[in-house]
Design a protein around this motif. Structure first.
Motif, PDB file in Angstrom:
ATOM      1  N   GLU A 177      27.932  11.905  -5.059  1.00 14.41           N
ATOM      2  CA  GLU A 177      27.823  11.079  -6.259  1.00 14.41           C
ATOM      3  C   GLU A 177      27.892  11.931  -7.520  1.00 14.41           C
ATOM      4  OE1 GLU A 177      24.099   9.271  -5.486  1.00 14.41           O
ATOM      5  OE2 GLU A 177      24.866   7.952  -3.901  1.00 14.41           O
ATOM      6  N   GLN A 178      28.236  11.262  -8.637  1.00  8.09           N
ATOM      7  CA  GLN A 178      28.373  11.949  -9.911  1.00  8.09           C
ATOM      8  C   GLN A 178      27.760  11.119 -11.030  1.00  8.09           C
ATOM      9  OE1 GLN A 178      32.431  14.482  -9.606  1.00  8.09           O
ATOM     10  NE2 GLN A 178      32.733  12.332  -9.997  1.00  8.09           N
ATOM     11  N   LEU A 179      27.302  11.815 -12.067  1.00  3.16           N
ATOM     12  CA  LEU A 179      26.840  11.161 -13.282  1.00  3.16           C
ATOM     13  C   LEU A 179      27.715  11.630 -14.430  1.00  3.16           C
ATOM     14  CD1 LEU A 179      22.940  11.518 -13.006  1.00  3.16           C
ATOM     15  CD2 LEU A 179      24.380   9.586 -12.289  1.00  3.16           C
ATOM     16  N   HIS A 180      28.236  10.669 -15.220  1.00  2.00           N
ATOM     17  CA  HIS A 180      29.090  10.982 -16.358  1.00  2.00           C
ATOM     18  C   HIS A 180      28.275  10.810 -17.646  1.00  2.00           C
ATOM     19  CE1 HIS A 180      32.529  10.966 -13.644  1.00  2.00           C
ATOM     20  NE2 HIS A 180      32.081   9.800 -13.159  1.00  2.00           N
ATOM     21  N   PHE A 181      28.066  11.896 -18.362  1.00  2.00           N
ATOM     22  CA  PHE A 181      27.295  11.887 -19.609  1.00  2.00           C
ATOM     23  C   PHE A 181      28.260  11.806 -20.791  1.00  2.00           C
ATOM     24  CE2 PHE A 181      24.511  13.664 -16.519  1.00  2.00           C
ATOM     25  CZ  PHE A 181      23.210  13.493 -16.947  1.00  2.00           C
ATOM     26  N   THR A 182      28.013  10.885 -21.711  1.00  2.00           N
ATOM     27  CA  THR A 182      28.799  10.775 -22.943  1.00  2.00           C
ATOM     28  C   THR A 182      27.843  10.818 -24.132  1.00  2.00           C
ATOM     29  OG1 THR A 182      30.478   9.430 -21.843  1.00  2.00           O
ATOM     30  CG2 THR A 182      30.464   9.425 -24.252  1.00  2.00           C
ATOM     31  N   PHE A 183      28.050  11.803 -25.009  1.00  2.00           N
ATOM     32  CA  PHE A 183      27.229  11.976 -26.207  1.00  2.00           C
ATOM     33  C   PHE A 183      28.098  11.567 -27.398  1.00  2.00           C
ATOM     34  CE2 PHE A 183      26.310  15.069 -22.964  1.00  2.00           C
ATOM     35  CZ  PHE A 183      24.926  15.039 -22.835  1.00  2.00           C
ATOM     36  N   SER A 184      27.718  10.488 -28.085  1.00  2.00           N
ATOM     37  CA  SER A 184      28.606   9.892 -29.085  1.00  2.00           C
ATOM     38  C   SER A 184      28.027   9.997 -30.493  1.00  2.00           C
ATOM     39  CB  SER A 184      28.862   8.416 -28.760  1.00  2.00           C
ATOM     40  OG  SER A 184      29.390   8.267 -27.466  1.00  2.00           O
ATOM     41  N   ALA A 185      28.935  10.067 -31.464  1.00  3.17           N
ATOM     42  CA  ALA A 185      28.593   9.982 -32.873  1.00  3.17           C
ATOM     43  C   ALA A 185      28.953   8.592 -33.392  1.00  3.17           C
ATOM     44  CB  ALA A 185      29.337  11.053 -33.666  1.00  3.17           C
ATOM     45  N   ALA A 186      28.477   8.277 -34.579  1.00  6.26           N
ATOM     46  CA  ALA A 186      28.731   6.946 -35.142  1.00  6.26           C
ATOM     47  C   ALA A 186      30.203   6.694 -35.387  1.00  6.26           C
ATOM     48  CB  ALA A 186      27.942   6.783 -36.443  1.00  6.26           C
ATOM     49  N   ASP A 187      30.999   7.751 -35.606  1.00  7.43           N
ATOM     50  CA  ASP A 187      32.426   7.570 -35.882  1.00  7.43           C
ATOM     51  C   ASP A 187      33.253   7.443 -34.613  1.00  7.43           C
ATOM     52  OD1 ASP A 187      32.413  10.131 -34.876  1.00  7.43           O
ATOM     53  OD2 ASP A 187      33.127  11.101 -36.715  1.00  7.43           O
ATOM     54  N   GLY A 188      32.612   7.412 -33.452  1.00  7.03           N
ATOM     55  CA  GLY A 188      33.324   7.201 -32.196  1.00  7.03           C
ATOM     56  C   GLY A 188      33.683   8.475 -31.468  1.00  7.03           C
ATOM     57  N   ARG A 189      33.619   9.606 -32.129  1.00  7.43           N
ATOM     58  CA  ARG A 189      33.911  10.862 -31.439  1.00  7.43           C
ATOM     59  C   ARG A 189      32.781  11.192 -30.477  1.00  7.43           C
ATOM     60  NH1 ARG A 189      35.314  15.268 -35.808  1.00  7.43           N
ATOM     61  NH2 ARG A 189      33.486  14.328 -36.817  1.00  7.43           N
ATOM     62  N   SER A 190      33.108  11.932 -29.413  1.00  6.98           N
ATOM     63  CA  SER A 190      32.095  12.157 -28.381  1.00  6.98           C
ATOM     64  C   SER A 190      32.295  13.485 -27.671  1.00  6.98           C
ATOM     65  CB  SER A 190      32.128  11.018 -27.356  1.00  6.98           C
ATOM     66  OG  SER A 190      33.371  11.016 -26.664  1.00  6.98           O
ATOM     67  N   LEU A 191      31.247  13.880 -26.958  1.00 12.98           N
ATOM     68  CA  LEU A 191      31.262  15.007 -26.030  1.00 12.98           C
ATOM     69  C   LEU A 191      30.972  14.457 -24.642  1.00 12.98           C
ATOM     70  CD1 LEU A 191      29.070  17.460 -28.128  1.00 12.98           C
ATOM     71  CD2 LEU A 191      31.548  17.565 -27.878  1.00 12.98           C
ATOM     72  N   ARG A 192      31.534  15.111 -23.613  1.00 16.42           N
ATOM     73  CA  ARG A 192      31.391  14.571 -22.264  1.00 16.42           C
ATOM     74  C   ARG A 192      31.164  15.697 -21.265  1.00 16.42           C
ATOM     75  NH1 ARG A 192      35.673  13.045 -24.663  1.00 16.42           N
ATOM     76  NH2 ARG A 192      37.081  14.207 -23.322  1.00 16.42           N
ATOM     77  N   LEU A 193      30.381  15.381 -20.258  1.00 10.94           N
ATOM     78  CA  LEU A 193      30.274  16.270 -19.102  1.00 10.94           C
ATOM     79  C   LEU A 193      30.007  15.428 -17.869  1.00 10.94           C
ATOM     80  CD1 LEU A 193      27.130  16.869 -17.917  1.00 10.94           C
ATOM     81  CD2 LEU A 193      26.940  17.992 -20.109  1.00 10.94           C
ATOM     82  N   THR A 194      30.410  15.938 -16.718  1.00 10.79           N
ATOM     83  CA  THR A 194      30.198  15.255 -15.442  1.00 10.79           C
ATOM     84  C   THR A 194      29.328  16.135 -14.563  1.00 10.79           C
ATOM     85  OG1 THR A 194      32.292  14.061 -15.540  1.00 10.79           O
ATOM     86  CG2 THR A 194      31.295  14.362 -13.358  1.00 10.79           C
ATOM     87  N   LEU A 195      28.277  15.516 -14.013  1.00 11.01           N
ATOM     88  CA  LEU A 195      27.315  16.245 -13.194  1.00 11.01           C
ATOM     89  C   LEU A 195      27.431  15.813 -11.747  1.00 11.01           C
ATOM     90  CD1 LEU A 195      24.853  18.203 -13.189  1.00 11.01           C
ATOM     91  CD2 LEU A 195      23.418  16.178 -13.487  1.00 11.01           C
ATOM     92  N   ARG A 196      27.676  16.755 -10.854  1.00 13.05           N
ATOM     93  CA  ARG A 196      27.712  16.463  -9.425  1.00 13.05           C
ATOM     94  C   ARG A 196      26.286  16.473  -8.869  1.00 13.05           C
ATOM     95  NH1 ARG A 196      31.882  20.889  -9.539  1.00 13.05           N
ATOM     96  NH2 ARG A 196      33.933  19.973  -9.268  1.00 13.05           N
ATOM     97  N   LEU A 197      25.959  15.481  -8.067  1.00 10.48           N
ATOM     98  CA  LEU A 197      24.632  15.411  -7.451  1.00 10.48           C
ATOM     99  C   LEU A 197      24.678  16.018  -6.050  1.00 10.48           C
ATOM    100  CD1 LEU A 197      23.545  11.844  -8.620  1.00 10.48           C
ATOM    101  CD2 LEU A 197      23.255  14.047  -9.770  1.00 10.48           C
ATOM    102  N   ASN A 198      25.159  17.245  -5.973  1.00 11.09           N
ATOM    103  CA  ASN A 198      25.376  17.904  -4.674  1.00 11.09           C
ATOM    104  C   ASN A 198      24.256  18.879  -4.337  1.00 11.09           C
ATOM    105  OD1 ASN A 198      25.893  19.781  -6.606  1.00 11.09           O
ATOM    106  ND2 ASN A 198      27.973  20.280  -5.930  1.00 11.09           N
ATOM    107  N   PHE A 199      23.031  18.548  -4.726  1.00 17.29           N
ATOM    108  CA  PHE A 199      21.899  19.435  -4.466  1.00 17.29           C
ATOM    109  C   PHE A 199      20.684  18.588  -4.124  1.00 17.29           C
ATOM    110  CE2 PHE A 199      22.106  18.421  -8.941  1.00 17.29           C
ATOM    111  CZ  PHE A 199      20.794  18.130  -9.283  1.00 17.29           C
ATOM    112  N   HIS A 200      19.654  19.276  -3.649  1.00 13.52           N
ATOM    113  CA  HIS A 200      18.391  18.593  -3.332  1.00 13.52           C
ATOM    114  C   HIS A 200      17.281  19.196  -4.181  1.00 13.52           C
ATOM    115  CE1 HIS A 200      14.479  18.677  -1.099  1.00 13.52           C
ATOM    116  NE2 HIS A 200      14.676  17.379  -1.173  1.00 13.52           N
ATOM    117  N   GLY A 201      16.358  18.345  -4.628  1.00 12.80           N
ATOM    118  CA  GLY A 201      15.226  18.824  -5.395  1.00 12.80           C
ATOM    119  C   GLY A 201      15.504  18.828  -6.883  1.00 12.80           C
TER     120      GLY A 201
END
Length: 949
Positions: A78-102
């Motif tokens: 599974e993966q989580l997609h993070f989107t960090f947005s500004a009011a003008d619509g521009r954004s930063l993104r990263l994808t986190l793999r849930l390939n670990f325990h703990g």
């Protein structure tokens, strides 16, 4: 939709969950900041508020970033997609793999290219996390969410690419994709698997394990460190502060914020259990171990030392409880055990296998423990063979460029040049490992012994007992800066080398603490006498330094270049900040006599009492105010120090039996308004003397004098007799005609090395003054050690020396039957007497007539040739720019060999020479063209004869 209000950055923040549910969780601690998110494919978790916090100012080198801790119940795709947005619509993104325990902690800057996209961090106001599960429901836990964290961008390691997809390249480190392609986890054993384990191998494993357990308390700690008497009480107090409990089969408690204290607690519990087993101690240790596994804290490197050793001590009760196999797998992953299988490249650098000296110092015992913990199977034997290969070929493999590790000049360094402390900690661990393996079938090869012996011989040459000479200091100038020399003792014991044992005894006599160690007492019991003082000359080409020694004293010289920085300056807030060291690297000479026990380095400088930092003995510099000289670090982006490089590559030296030459071209840094200062300097060491020459001295300052300092000393016992001056330490100086000598005693007002307070003194100075705005100024003086002014004046040793040439292109000197040449520029047509009539490249040359008409010729190209061009630090406008040592594309570049043709008078043939370094190109018309190949700033020598073999 589900709502939950949680403190984030100390602000109550509402989380909105769609197609999912968000609740608090007992596994996240008791402070109310943790949440459980149960979600399906496509579910989202959002929050809206301004990220930037007016009360939290992020100061360089830290940058704003996103920090959080996340708990996975089990590894998944599974993966989580993070989107960090500004009011003008521009954004930063990263994808986190849930390939670990703990648990796992993430701290990722908004800038520096780690995330995809571009926008200003202070404009961010919305976070959306979208789940990708592929079907079904999942649960994760969050805690310690910080939207505006002060993040150290340098500690975003490429190993995170295992979880963070498309982790980008940090401009100050190598790209993550290089790590992903060459990570240790991708390695596997390549040596053949033996059919069975022999009796000798079984006995060896048992003996090495026994020795390891006996050394446990010293293997993972610096020299002199012993467990505190109240270590168990401290560990129990630490354990109580963690509030660890088992709930629903899982460990809950406080997050691990201090992994060093955590490792010390585990070591203390293991030590106590082995001394007096109890159920309570075992339960406490097991809780700490399980919590460590679930927290997923990185603990390789310095802060995790002792964890693997504690597991080795506790292996029997862990095995009885069915935990050992899982723990071994956990440790191997944590310590990146796959690096032991390295055989052909390092971090993707083709054909180079080497190891960071920090890793050698801190991780070798843990890697060995990972092997010793396993069952005695053929796989264990194969791992041990890989470990031996790793020791010899990787840990002591030659590191290219200024990358951390072993160097061709016989040193080990780190931080792009610090040879002393990092060499010592690496050798300290290596020597202890040798002791563990000695006398078994897994004893390292004689080749490894020889390489360590060579490194220790170099260390013996530049050591002042246990103290650090200022010319080799990285940042601080501390007379009492002492380090253990136990690496000599441990290697001597492991290899039964009496020479190293006697060298250890000689060095240890400068420290009462060292003389109280078991090794010293053992050698005393054996009746070993201290070794003779080092006598000879050695250039440290990768440090732009050299040492010249005779009985009872060592004379150091230090320069810098476009590959070797002048000094490392830490932030003003650091205890390692040192304000005024720049001119140390402008050709300073430091005379160190043997140190009395516990008396510090004996260099006579008394640096904390009125020392004039613009007047280092032997240096040529501008007498600027200390306010102009004071170091100003924290300018390099994302870095915590200052590393000033020159744009000149000519800095190094040539070694001949017991004597040598050192030379450098100086160019001052623009940062300190010294961009117009230049000088060419050479030092010709022979016997108890050194001839010091300078030419091409220029500076455009109308305010400050340019000077070459013969000496400054905190005394008024120096004397002058015309052109001869003598200091109070047994050194006499002859100043050649045509120079202006200033000789005076005065009260001095200075600053301490940290620029924190005024210091005062009364000092005597002998200076060669080149004036304001000098143009092509020169100097020449002869220094002799261990004499007095009357005998010196009677003997007149300067009359045995002929200075044949002293200009911007060359320094040529005849000393008896020896000719010494320093060519700062190529000289294909040389109009001087002697065997050399031309050279095609800058170099340092030495010639000496031997018996039967033979000629000894030695050559060195002091330029390391790590990159081409004038400077890697120039902008397009030509101005000097300051960069981190780790952010340069030539950091791991190999030294290129240079090809130099020497034109010799007469028809000559090679009788003997350094391997693969010389060949005759042409011999005709009473002229021989000799081709020389130079590399690493090392000396190559040939004996030439007029008789053809």
């Amino acid at each position: 939709m589900s709502f939950l209000t949680v403190p984030t950055d100390g602000i109550a923040t509402v989380f909105h969950a769609t197609d999912s549910r968000v609740t608090r969780s007992h596994l996240c601690g008791t402070d109310g900041s943790g949440i459980r998110w149960r979600f399906c494919d496509g579910a989202t978790l959002t929050l809206e508020r301004r990220f930037a916090m007016p009360g939290l100012v992020v100061q360089p080198p830290r940058v704003p970033g996103f920090a959080f801790r996340i708990y996975c119940m089990a590894p998944s795709g599974e993966q989580l997609h993070f989107t960090f947005s500004a009011a003008d619509g521009r954004s930063l993104r990263l994808t986190l793999r849930l390939n670990f325990h703990g648990w796992k902690e993430f701290c990722i800057p908004y800038e520096r290219g780690f995330m995809l996209g571009h926008t200003a961090p202070d404009a961010l106001c919305r976070l959306c996390i979208q789940a990708e599960t592929g079907g079904g429901f999942s649960n994760i836990l969050f805690r310690d969410i910080r939207l505006w964290a002060a993040v150290d961008a340098l500690f975003v390691y490429p190993s995170l690419c295992a979880q963070v997809r498309h982790l980008a390249c940090h401009p100050r480190r190598f790209p993550a994709e290089i790590y992903e392609d060459n990570a240790p986890c991708r390695n596997a054993p390549v040596f053949p698997l033996p059919e069975y384990v022999t009796e000798n191998e079984l006995s060896a494993f048992a003996e090495i394990t026994r020795r390891y357990e006996a050394f446990c308390d010293t293997l993972d700690t610096p020299p002199y460190t012993q467990p505190a008497p109240d270590a168990l009480e401290r560990a129990q107090a630490f354990f109580r502060s963690m509030t660890l409990r088992i709930r629903h089969g899982q460990v809950t408690g406080q997050p691990i914020h201090d992994i060093t204290a955590y490792a010390h607690a585990m070591a203390a519990f293991a030590r106590a259990y082995c001394a007096a087993p109890s159920v309570e101690l075992l339960e406490q240790y097991v809780l700490l171990l399980r919590h460590l596994e679930e927290q997923n804290i990185a603990f390789n490197w310095y802060h995790g030392r002792g964890i693997a050793s504690s597991v080795l001590r506790m292996r029997k009760p862990l095995a009885a409880g069915g935990m050992l196999s899982h723990t071994i797998s956990f440790l191997r992953q944590a310590y990146e055990f796959g690096k032991v299988y390295t055989v052909s490249s390092h971090h993707g650098i083709p054909g180079k296998i080497f190891e960071d000296s920090d890793a050698v110092a801190t991780e070798l015992p843990s890697l060995l423990a990972c092997i010793l913990l396993t069952e005695s199977t053929p796989e264990k034997v194969r791992d041990m063979r890989h470990f031996l290969y790793y020791l010899e070929h990787v840990c002591l493999g030659t590191a290219p460029g200024i990358a951390s590790g072993y160097k061709p000049d016989g040193t080990i360094f780190h931080h792009g040049g610090y040879i002393r402390n990092y060499q010592k900690v690496a050798l300290y661990t290596l020597a202890r490992i040798l002791r563990l393996l000695s006398g078994t079938v897994f004893e390292p090869s004689s080749a490894l012994h020889a390489r360590i012996r060579a490194i220790l011989e170099t260390e013996y040459a530049f050591s002042c007992g246990v103290y650090e000479p200022f010319c080799l200091a990285q940042y601080a100038f501390q007379p009492d800066n002492a380090s253990s020399v136990s690496e000599f003792a441990d290697t001597a014991i492991a290899t039964q080398d009496e020479v190293l044992a006697r060298q250890y005894v000689a060095l240890a006599r400068s420290s009462s603490r060292e003389m109280a160690t078991p090794q010293y007492l053992l050698f005393q019991k054996r009746g070993l006498e201290p070794a003779a003082s080092y006598r000879g000359h050695q250039t440290l080409s990768y440090s732009a330094a050299a040492v010249h020694a005779r009985d009872g004293w060592k004379l150091f010289v230090r320069g810098y270049s476009k590959y070797v920085y002048a000094r490392e300056i830490w932030s003003r807030t650091s205890s390692r900040y040192c304000a005024f060291g720049l001119f140390r690297s402008f050709g300073a000479l430091e005379l160190c006599f043997s140190s009395a026990c516990d008396a510090g380095v004996n260099n006579g400088m008394d640096i904390e009492n009125g020392f004039d930092y613009t007047r280092w003995n032997g240096a040529t510099a501008v007498h600027i105010p200390l306010t102009q000289l004071a170091a100003a670090p924290d300018i390099v982006e994302d870095e915590w120090a200052e590393w000033l490089y020159s744009d000149e590559g000519f800095a190094g030296g040539l070694d001949v039996p017991e004597n040598g030459i050192f030379a450098l071209r100086l160019h001052g840094p623009e940062k300190y308004a010294l961009g117009q200062f230049r000088a060419s300097k050479s030092y010709h060491f022979f016997g108890d003397s050194v001839l010091c020459l300078g030419s091409g001295i220029e500076n455009d300052s109308d305010l400050w004098e340019t000077e070459t300092t013969l000496f400054q000393e905190p005394a008024d016992r120096a004397v002058r007799n015309g052109s001869i001056v003598a200091d109070s330490r047994g050194c006499v100086y002859y100043i050649y005609p045509g120079q202006r000598l200033r000789f005076f005693t005065s009260r001095t007002v200075s600053r301490d090395t940290r620029d924190a307070r005024d210091t005062f003194g009364r000092r005597t100075f002998a200076l060669l003054c080149h004036g304001k705005r000098p143009r092509n100024a020169t100097y020449a003086y002869l220094m002799q050690i261990g004499t007095d002014i009357d005998h010196f004046a009677v003997r007149q040793p300067w009359k045995d020396i002929d200075i044949l040439r002293l200009d911007t292109d060359a320094h040529i000197v005849r000393i008896g039957q020896k000719l010494q040449y320093v060519f700062f520029h190529k000289q294909p047509n040389l109009n001087t007497t002697g065997p050399i009539c031309g050279v095609t490249e800058p170099c340092i040359l030495y010639t000496e007539m031997l018996t039967n008409g033979r000629l000894l010729l030695s050559i060195c190209d002091p330029d390391l040739h790590l990159y081409f061009g004038k400077s890697a630090f120039s902008s397009l406008s030509g101005r000097h720019e300051e960069h981190s040592i780790y952010g340069m594309n030539w950091y791991s570049s190999e030294s290129r060999s240079s090809c130099i043709w020497i034109l010799l008078r007469g028809i000559l043939h090679i009788e003997s020479c350094t391997e693969n370094s010389f060949r005759v190109v042409n011999a005709s018309n009473d002229c021989t063209i000799l081709e020389c190949t130079c590399q690493h700033g090392l000396t190559a020598s040939a004996t030439l004869t007029s008789h053809k073999n």
